[in-house]
Design a protein around this motif. Structure first.
Motif, PDB file in Angstrom:
ATOM      1  N   GLN A   1       1.169   5.586 -11.243  1.00 39.65           N
ATOM      2  CA  GLN A   1       0.318   4.654 -10.512  1.00 39.65           C
ATOM      3  C   GLN A   1      -0.300   5.432  -9.357  1.00 39.65           C
ATOM      4  OE1 GLN A   1       0.794   0.185  -8.847  1.00 39.65           O
ATOM      5  NE2 GLN A   1       2.650   1.357  -8.788  1.00 39.65           N
ATOM      6  N   GLU A   2      -1.629   5.383  -9.226  1.00 39.30           N
ATOM      7  CA  GLU A   2      -2.320   6.158  -8.193  1.00 39.30           C
ATOM      8  C   GLU A   2      -3.324   5.271  -7.461  1.00 39.30           C
ATOM      9  OE1 GLU A   2      -5.097  10.175  -7.801  1.00 39.30           O
ATOM     10  OE2 GLU A   2      -4.117   9.705  -9.697  1.00 39.30           O
ATOM     11  N   ILE A   3      -3.329   5.363  -6.131  1.00 37.09           N
ATOM     12  CA  ILE A   3      -4.267   4.567  -5.337  1.00 37.09           C
ATOM     13  C   ILE A   3      -5.672   5.128  -5.518  1.00 37.09           C
ATOM     14  CG2 ILE A   3      -4.965   3.862  -3.014  1.00 37.09           C
ATOM     15  CD1 ILE A   3      -1.999   3.861  -2.227  1.00 37.09           C
ATOM     16  N   GLU A   4      -6.591   4.243  -5.939  1.00 36.39           N
ATOM     17  CA  GLU A   4      -7.996   4.628  -6.125  1.00 36.39           C
ATOM     18  C   GLU A   4      -8.868   4.193  -4.964  1.00 36.39           C
ATOM     19  OE1 GLU A   4      -9.843   3.584  -9.807  1.00 36.39           O
ATOM     20  OE2 GLU A   4      -9.004   5.373 -10.722  1.00 36.39           O
TER      21      GLU A   4
ATOM     22  N   LYS B   1      -6.339  -0.847  -4.620  1.00 39.85           N
ATOM     23  CA  LYS B   1      -6.561  -0.807  -6.071  1.00 39.85           C
ATOM     24  C   LYS B   1      -5.922   0.458  -6.616  1.00 39.85           C
ATOM     25  CE  LYS B   1     -10.052  -0.864  -9.701  1.00 39.85           C
ATOM     26  NZ  LYS B   1     -11.488  -0.829 -10.009  1.00 39.85           N
ATOM     27  N   CYS B   2      -5.141   0.297  -7.675  1.00 35.93           N
ATOM     28  CA  CYS B   2      -4.431   1.420  -8.283  1.00 35.93           C
ATOM     29  C   CYS B   2      -4.787   1.569  -9.754  1.00 35.93           C
ATOM     30  CB  CYS B   2      -2.915   1.210  -8.182  1.00 35.93           C
ATOM     31  SG  CYS B   2      -2.300   1.171  -6.502  1.00 35.93           S
TER      32      CYS B   2
ATOM     33  N   SER C   1       0.806  -1.231   0.000  1.00 38.60           N
ATOM     34  CA  SER C   1       0.000   0.000   0.000  1.00 38.60           C
ATOM     35  C   SER C   1       0.837   1.278   0.000  1.00 38.60           C
ATOM     36  CB  SER C   1      -0.936   0.014   1.210  1.00 38.60           C
ATOM     37  OG  SER C   1      -0.197   0.060   2.422  1.00 38.60           O
TER      38      SER C   1
ATOM     39  N   PHE D   1       3.979   3.169  -1.876  1.00 34.52           N
ATOM     40  CA  PHE D   1       4.802   3.083  -3.084  1.00 34.52           C
ATOM     41  C   PHE D   1       6.294   3.037  -2.791  1.00 34.52           C
ATOM     42  CE2 PHE D   1       0.982   5.166  -5.109  1.00 34.52           C
ATOM     43  CZ  PHE D   1       0.537   3.997  -5.703  1.00 34.52           C
TER      44      PHE D   1
ATOM     45  N   TYR E   1      -5.604  -1.154 -14.514  1.00 28.25           N
ATOM     46  CA  TYR E   1      -5.792  -1.287 -13.073  1.00 28.25           C
ATOM     47  C   TYR E   1      -4.985  -2.447 -12.514  1.00 28.25           C
ATOM     48  CZ  TYR E   1      -9.499   1.990 -13.875  1.00 28.25           C
ATOM     49  OH  TYR E   1     -10.190   3.117 -14.247  1.00 28.25           O
TER      50      TYR E   1
ATOM     51  N   LYS F   1       0.338   8.886  -5.141  1.00 25.34           N
ATOM     52  CA  LYS F   1       0.726   8.645  -6.533  1.00 25.34           C
ATOM     53  C   LYS F   1       2.230   8.465  -6.641  1.00 25.34           C
ATOM     54  CE  LYS F   1      -0.255  10.761 -11.027  1.00 25.34           C
ATOM     55  NZ  LYS F   1      -0.894  11.910 -11.689  1.00 25.34           N
TER      56      LYS F   1
END
Length: 190
Positions: free
Chosen positions: A94-97, A106-107, A49, A51, A119, A81
């Motif tokens: 890559q960004e956490i959604e 989920k990224c 979780s 980066f 994704y 991100k």
């Protein structure tokens, strides 16, 4: 003359086989790889979780040691991100959604030069004292070019996911285990 005809038939056959192989590729790419890590989800979750932790076991960090990574947002939260730019891995973000502590991350992935959003997700499930970690990838294979790329990249990505999960397992299992808290540790001593 006969040799040229044979060469022409062979080349045509290769083109036809390649075209058929591309056309039968799925319109939605999907990878799903799992591993059981002998540690609780609370020990695994920070590695998937955050980066800055992800880069320690990511197969792409090893593949491209010259990659430059930058970060935005608060680690381990929605909106965090990571951007990368490397000679072998290219440029992207890559960004956490969505994130659920000790359960899932989920990224959204974006790659320069490619339309659309892809994704990646990590799903953590208890398995006795251990944790089953499932790493997924999903994205559209729209058009002949995307399907052709998936034909070559799909198996390579599956291998990279397997390697990444093995490295994650090794990293987590080699870390010192936290001392268990006694059940009566909140009791007031007299």
């Amino acid at each position: 003359m006969k040799a040229l005809k044979i060469i022409g038939i062979v080349v045509l056959a290769i083109v036809v086989i390649f075209t058929i192989a591309v056309l039968v590729q799925p319109s939605q790419a999907h990878i799903e790889k799992s591993i059981v890590i002998n540690a609780p989800a609370a020990s695994v979750f920070p590695e998937v979780s955050r980066f800055k932790n992800f880069t320690a076991w990511s197969p792409w960090s090893k593949m491209d040691p010259e990659v430059k990574q930058t970060y935005e947002g608060e680690e381990g939260t929605v909106g965090a991100k990571m951007m990368w730019d490397g000679p072998k891995t290219g440029k992207g973000s890559q960004e956490i959604e969505s994130i659920e502590e000790n359960k899932s991350v989920k990224c959204a992935l974006r790659f320069d030069g490619y339309d659309g959003v892809f994704y990646s997700a990590f799903i953590l499930e208890p398995e006795g004292e251990a944790t089953k970690v499932t790493w997924t990838y999903d994205g559209a294979n729209g058009g002949f070019g995307a399907k052709a790329m998936w034909l070559f990249m799909g198996n390579m990505m599956k291998d990279q996911y397997d390697q990444g999960l093995m490295d994650l397992k090794k990293l987590v299992e080699e870390k010192p285990k936290p001392e268990p808290v006694p059940a009566d540790s909140t009791a007031v001593k007299q």
